[in-house]
Design a protein around this motif. Sequence first.
Motif, PDB file in Angstrom:
ATOM      1  N   VAL A 181      -2.497  59.985 -15.553  1.00  0.00           N
ATOM      2  CA  VAL A 181      -2.743  58.962 -16.562  1.00  0.00           C
ATOM      3  C   VAL A 181      -3.778  57.948 -16.085  1.00  0.00           C
ATOM      4  O   VAL A 181      -4.675  57.551 -16.838  1.00  0.00           O
ATOM      5  N   ASN A 182      -3.694  57.520 -14.837  1.00  0.00           N
ATOM      6  CA  ASN A 182      -4.460  56.362 -14.390  1.00  0.00           C
ATOM      7  C   ASN A 182      -5.649  56.677 -13.493  1.00  0.00           C
ATOM      8  O   ASN A 182      -6.543  55.849 -13.379  1.00  0.00           O
ATOM      9  N   GLU A 183      -5.654  57.835 -12.827  1.00  0.00           N
ATOM     10  CA  GLU A 183      -6.692  58.087 -11.831  1.00  0.00           C
ATOM     11  C   GLU A 183      -7.568  59.282 -12.150  1.00  0.00           C
ATOM     12  O   GLU A 183      -8.788  59.224 -12.011  1.00  0.00           O
ATOM     13  N   CYS A 184      -6.990  60.366 -12.536  1.00  0.00           N
ATOM     14  CA  CYS A 184      -7.734  61.627 -12.697  1.00  0.00           C
ATOM     15  C   CYS A 184      -8.745  61.524 -13.835  1.00  0.00           C
ATOM     16  O   CYS A 184      -8.401  61.170 -14.965  1.00  0.00           O
ATOM     17  N   THR A 185      -9.990  61.833 -13.517  1.00  0.00           N
ATOM     18  CA  THR A 185     -11.066  61.801 -14.524  1.00  0.00           C
ATOM     19  C   THR A 185     -11.325  63.172 -15.122  1.00  0.00           C
ATOM     20  O   THR A 185     -12.226  63.330 -15.946  1.00  0.00           O
ATOM     21  N   LYS A 186     -10.534  64.183 -14.715  1.00  0.00           N
ATOM     22  CA  LYS A 186     -10.752  65.535 -15.220  1.00  0.00           C
ATOM     23  C   LYS A 186      -9.635  66.007 -16.145  1.00  0.00           C
ATOM     24  O   LYS A 186      -9.607  67.162 -16.556  1.00  0.00           O
ATOM     25  N   VAL A 187      -8.701  65.095 -16.449  1.00  0.00           N
ATOM     26  CA  VAL A 187      -7.620  65.430 -17.379  1.00  0.00           C
ATOM     27  C   VAL A 187      -8.207  65.669 -18.762  1.00  0.00           C
ATOM     28  O   VAL A 187      -9.116  64.959 -19.204  1.00  0.00           O
ATOM     29  N   THR A 188      -7.692  66.665 -19.449  1.00  0.00           N
ATOM     30  CA  THR A 188      -8.136  66.940 -20.815  1.00  0.00           C
ATOM     31  C   THR A 188      -7.128  66.377 -21.811  1.00  0.00           C
ATOM     32  O   THR A 188      -5.921  66.387 -21.574  1.00  0.00           O
ATOM     33  N   GLU A 189      -7.640  65.861 -22.923  1.00  0.00           N
ATOM     34  CA  GLU A 189      -6.799  65.316 -23.972  1.00  0.00           C
ATOM     35  C   GLU A 189      -7.461  65.602 -25.312  1.00  0.00           C
ATOM     36  O   GLU A 189      -8.648  65.939 -25.381  1.00  0.00           O
ATOM     37  N   MET A 190      -6.711  65.482 -26.373  1.00  0.00           N
ATOM     38  CA  MET A 190      -7.254  65.780 -27.700  1.00  0.00           C
ATOM     39  C   MET A 190      -7.994  64.564 -28.253  1.00  0.00           C
ATOM     40  O   MET A 190      -7.655  63.413 -27.951  1.00  0.00           O
TER      41      MET A 190
END
Length: 547
Positions: A181-190
């Motif tokens: 939620v707070n750190e990862c810049t590679k998380v995918t979301e809609m």
Amino acid sequence: MASKLRHFVEKTKYHIALCSVLKQRCLCNNDVIFLIGSTALISYNPSISTPTQLFTRRMGFNAKNKHAIDSVYICQICDLILRDPVQLNCGDRLCKSCVEAKEGEKIQCPACGEQSDKKDVLLDRGYKNDMQTLPIECTHCNWHGSLKQYQDHIVQPHLNVKCEYCGKTCDSISNLDVHKVNECTKVTEMCSLKNYGCSIPIIKGQKYEHYMTEQHQIAINYYICRNVSKSRVDQFDRVYGMDTDTPSHTTALSSDDRNVHLQELSETTDILAGGGSALNEDCQRLTNESVSIKTALDTLSRDFAALKLSIEEQNKYLDNLKPCSDLLDHQVSMLKKTLEDLRFVSFDGTFLWKITNFSSKMADAQAERQTSIYSPPFYSSPTGYKMRVRLYPNGDGSARHTHVSLFFVLMRGEYDPILKFPFSYKVTFCLYDQTPAQQHIIDSFRPDIKSNSFQRPRSEMNIASGIPKFCPLSVIQPEANCYVRDDSIFIKIMVDFGDTPKAMLPFALGLNPAFSTNVQQILIHQEKEKRAQQTSTSSTTETILPH
């Protein structure tokens, strides 16, 4: 210039009006950016920019069997199992943290689009209690149990808990969720406009690039088409009191006020229409530029293909030239050697051979890398025999490892057809003492006229013949010897056509090499006469003496 200015003003008015519409519809939140033409409409939420708030934000629960759980238990924002579910006015439920992360005082339901006041959105404790018995399978181990137990399980240490997006290792599933939620810049979301046609997943660190995509722009236009008219009608209803439940005294507006509002609505519609026209012009311009770029790329591709073909042809031509180049290199090398030999060529039957780097040549001979070396050719006269000398620094045959071997070699010459063979003239070798002591090593041999070595050459060279034990190695190997100085030796070869007496050889070979051949011959002739006269005088004296 005037048309460009008008075009810019129309687009500016269009974007101002669009901002007003979007603000009224509460579409702009902290994770939505709209790029219309060359202008960006950005909404930023300062409430989530502080490190403390970012760190404390959490999302729903992830599980291996998430897709098997009823969709009513899945948050429409984070797409995970609800954590602390809250109920909106429409009856749909979201994670409490997902609602708090949205900007503004209202929250729009991702499923139906209905808006709710955040202050009216409360934790649904009964629903939360009902969820505690949901069957859960851990995403990082073989554990399975209820959701209530899973909340305790995820804070326990897990080995090799890695973020599936960036690969970072965490010590527990709970900390992994915080990282996503707070750190990862590679998380995918809609995308927030997924209900309006933008269904491309967004990488968290690449939102700006996503907002520039064509599909996102189309979704914005679709949203406007669906909601601008509704927004204005709702506003009109509020202004003119068209709601039947509203008391009549609250909508008592004058005809002039109604006309003013209608005029404003008409102007806004005109601005949006003009902006649409300007955007169409932009699209046409970009289309034309795209065609031009495509044409240029096609031209470059053809030029590149032609250049590639030209390079291949040149490489093929160079490959064909390589054998010729190698042959020329060989010929040049032979010419260099011939020119080098011509520097030392002699045409009087004598040759002074300087051998440099003698220690290296001796080492090559001892290691049998190169056992012998040849001298440059020399001649008995400009139209005479062609000859050379072959030296074995470490000896040859029975003299190997004990003596220096020195051999005479007859070569095929241009004037051989008119010369007399077999070759029968005495050959003398001299290894110079390079000190004032002048203790030269001298040895001679007379050719065996029956040997093939002294017949007329039929090949480039005859077999070498000479003196195998010319000089003991023990004489030239000591470091302080007088025959090897500055890593060089001097060997003189003399073909004796006048049958010089053996006693005269030390005198003839001891003459200063700086003298010309004619001068040396004169001195040798004078020395012969002098010695002959001394011999005659001595004989006369012995005759007249009484017995």
